[in-house]
Enzyme design. Structure first.
Site, PDB file in Angstrom:
ATOM      1  N   ASP A 108     -13.447  38.472  54.748  1.00 49.78           N
ATOM      2  CA  ASP A 108     -14.354  39.506  54.240  1.00 49.78           C
ATOM      3  C   ASP A 108     -15.545  39.740  55.159  1.00 49.78           C
ATOM      4  O   ASP A 108     -15.887  40.865  55.485  1.00 49.78           O
ATOM      5  CB  ASP A 108     -14.819  39.159  52.810  1.00 49.78           C
ATOM      6  CG  ASP A 108     -15.371  37.740  52.662  1.00 49.78           C
ATOM      7  OD1 ASP A 108     -15.423  36.988  53.659  1.00 49.78           O
ATOM      8  OD2 ASP A 108     -15.740  37.366  51.532  1.00 49.78           O
ATOM      9  N   ASP A 164     -18.325  38.122  46.425  1.00 50.23           N
ATOM     10  CA  ASP A 164     -18.904  37.727  45.147  1.00 50.23           C
ATOM     11  C   ASP A 164     -20.305  37.163  45.285  1.00 50.23           C
ATOM     12  O   ASP A 164     -20.735  36.761  46.366  1.00 50.23           O
ATOM     13  CB  ASP A 164     -18.035  36.632  44.515  1.00 50.23           C
ATOM     14  CG  ASP A 164     -18.175  35.299  45.256  1.00 50.23           C
ATOM     15  OD1 ASP A 164     -17.970  35.290  46.480  1.00 50.23           O
ATOM     16  OD2 ASP A 164     -18.521  34.281  44.622  1.00 50.23           O
ATOM     17  N   ASP A 178     -20.431  35.694  58.989  1.00 46.51           N
ATOM     18  CA  ASP A 178     -21.854  35.382  58.837  1.00 46.51           C
ATOM     19  C   ASP A 178     -22.230  34.365  59.916  1.00 46.51           C
ATOM     20  O   ASP A 178     -22.496  34.738  61.051  1.00 46.51           O
ATOM     21  CB  ASP A 178     -22.106  34.885  57.417  1.00 46.51           C
ATOM     22  CG  ASP A 178     -23.574  34.605  57.137  1.00 46.51           C
ATOM     23  OD1 ASP A 178     -24.426  34.998  57.953  1.00 46.51           O
ATOM     24  OD2 ASP A 178     -23.881  33.985  56.097  1.00 46.51           O
ATOM     25  N   VAL A 229     -24.660  40.621  50.526  1.00 48.62           N
ATOM     26  CA  VAL A 229     -23.964  41.767  49.934  1.00 48.62           C
ATOM     27  C   VAL A 229     -22.832  41.307  49.009  1.00 48.62           C
ATOM     28  O   VAL A 229     -22.313  40.204  49.148  1.00 48.62           O
ATOM     29  CB  VAL A 229     -23.383  42.691  51.040  1.00 48.62           C
ATOM     30  CG1 VAL A 229     -24.489  43.346  51.842  1.00 48.62           C
ATOM     31  CG2 VAL A 229     -22.437  41.918  51.971  1.00 48.62           C
TER      32      VAL A 229
HETATM   33  P1  5GP Z   1     -19.645  31.927  57.484  1.00 47.67           P
HETATM   34  O1  5GP Z   1     -18.788  30.714  57.559  1.00 47.67           O
HETATM   35  O2  5GP Z   1     -19.293  32.992  58.515  1.00 47.67           O
HETATM   36  O3  5GP Z   1     -21.104  31.636  57.455  1.00 47.67           O
HETATM   37  O4  5GP Z   1     -19.446  32.544  56.049  1.00 47.67           O
HETATM   38  C1  5GP Z   1     -18.262  33.023  55.662  1.00 47.67           C
HETATM   39  C2  5GP Z   1     -18.152  33.137  54.157  1.00 47.67           C
HETATM   40  O5  5GP Z   1     -19.425  33.095  53.513  1.00 47.67           O
HETATM   41  C3  5GP Z   1     -17.568  34.474  53.843  1.00 47.67           C
HETATM   42  O6  5GP Z   1     -16.172  34.444  53.860  1.00 47.67           O
HETATM   43  C4  5GP Z   1     -18.148  34.753  52.476  1.00 47.67           C
HETATM   44  O7  5GP Z   1     -17.340  34.162  51.480  1.00 47.67           O
HETATM   45  C5  5GP Z   1     -19.497  34.053  52.499  1.00 47.67           C
HETATM   46  N1  5GP Z   1     -20.596  35.006  52.797  1.00 47.67           N
HETATM   47  C6  5GP Z   1     -21.333  35.106  53.935  1.00 47.67           C
HETATM   48  N2  5GP Z   1     -22.233  36.101  53.851  1.00 47.67           N
HETATM   49  C7  5GP Z   1     -22.056  36.654  52.634  1.00 47.67           C
HETATM   50  C8  5GP Z   1     -22.684  37.755  51.934  1.00 47.67           C
HETATM   51  O8  5GP Z   1     -23.585  38.460  52.403  1.00 47.67           O
HETATM   52  N3  5GP Z   1     -22.208  38.010  50.675  1.00 47.67           N
HETATM   53  C9  5GP Z   1     -21.213  37.283  50.087  1.00 47.67           C
HETATM   54  N4  5GP Z   1     -20.841  37.642  48.861  1.00 47.67           N
HETATM   55  N5  5GP Z   1     -20.593  36.249  50.712  1.00 47.67           N
HETATM   56  C10 5GP Z   1     -21.020  35.955  51.964  1.00 47.67           C
HETATM   57 MG    MG Z   2     -17.469  33.836  48.866  1.00 41.36          MG
END
Ligand code: 5GP
Ligand code: MG
Length: 179
Positions: free
Chosen positions: A104, A164, A107, A158
């Protein structure tokens, strides 16, 4: 137990509406199709967040692909915990396959970096690329980058279209900011 009532965050402005998502996915689907034509493509959707995106994207890739899903958790509330937990022990059968990991949102990049590392160390895929609906404009801790990205957004939280907040809002048809 916390004795104070916790404030429930409110849905804020719509960041990306349904029509904008649909038209961007048309272009993304075409881009991905051109890359994988004639290749043994396996799409691996990272559940639960990518469910809606993956379903809409797949139908714009008219190739003989395979679909697998994996589940990981890395987030609690709004803060990344930094620990990526795989909810299955078995990996999809990706030996010799060109893998497109679909998530999705990119981040910190920790989740996708951990999945890619596991795929490379425990299996022998021909290639691994990454497609995300959203990519946050920020300095990432891991060197991971997306090969295909729907939208670049600011560093705010978001929800909607699969994303979610504590399991709510996944069914919103658009992407909204959480206040
Ligand atoms: P990362 O490992 O890249 O930091 O984060 C990945 C996961 O964190 C995404 O797959 C998602 O589930 C969650 N995540 C990161 N940023 C957001 C955001 O702005 N909104 C939501 N709902 N989930 C996020
Ligand atoms: Mg999530």
């Amino acid at each position: 137990m916390d004795s104070f009532p916790t404030k429930t965050p409110k849905l804020g402005r719509v960041l990306i509406d349904e029509a904008a998502i649909a038209s961007r996915l048309d272009a993304l689907g075409a881009e991905i199709t051109a890359v994988y034509r004639g290749k043994p493509l396996t799409v691996v959707a990272v559940l639960n967040g990518s469910l809606v995106f993956a379903a809409d994207l797949l139908r714009r890739i008219p190739l003989p692909l395979r679909l697998d899903c994996i589940s990981v958790t890395s987030y609690h509330g709004r803060e990344s915990t930094g620990v990526v937990t795989f909810l299955q022990t078995a990996l999809p059968d990706i030996d010799g396959r060109d893998v497109l990991l679909v998530d999705d949102i990119l981040d910190t990049g920790r989740t996708l970096a951990a999945i890619r590392r596991k795929f490379i160390t425990e299996a022998s895929p021909a290639s691994i690329r990454i497609a995300v609906l959203l990519r946050k404009r920020k300095q990432r801790e891991s060197s991971l980058e997306a090969d295909f990205a729907g939208f670049d957004i600011g560093d705010e939280f978001v929800v909607g279209y699969g994303l979610d907040y504590e399991e709510r809002y996944r069914n919103l048809p658009c992407i909204s900011v959480l206040e």
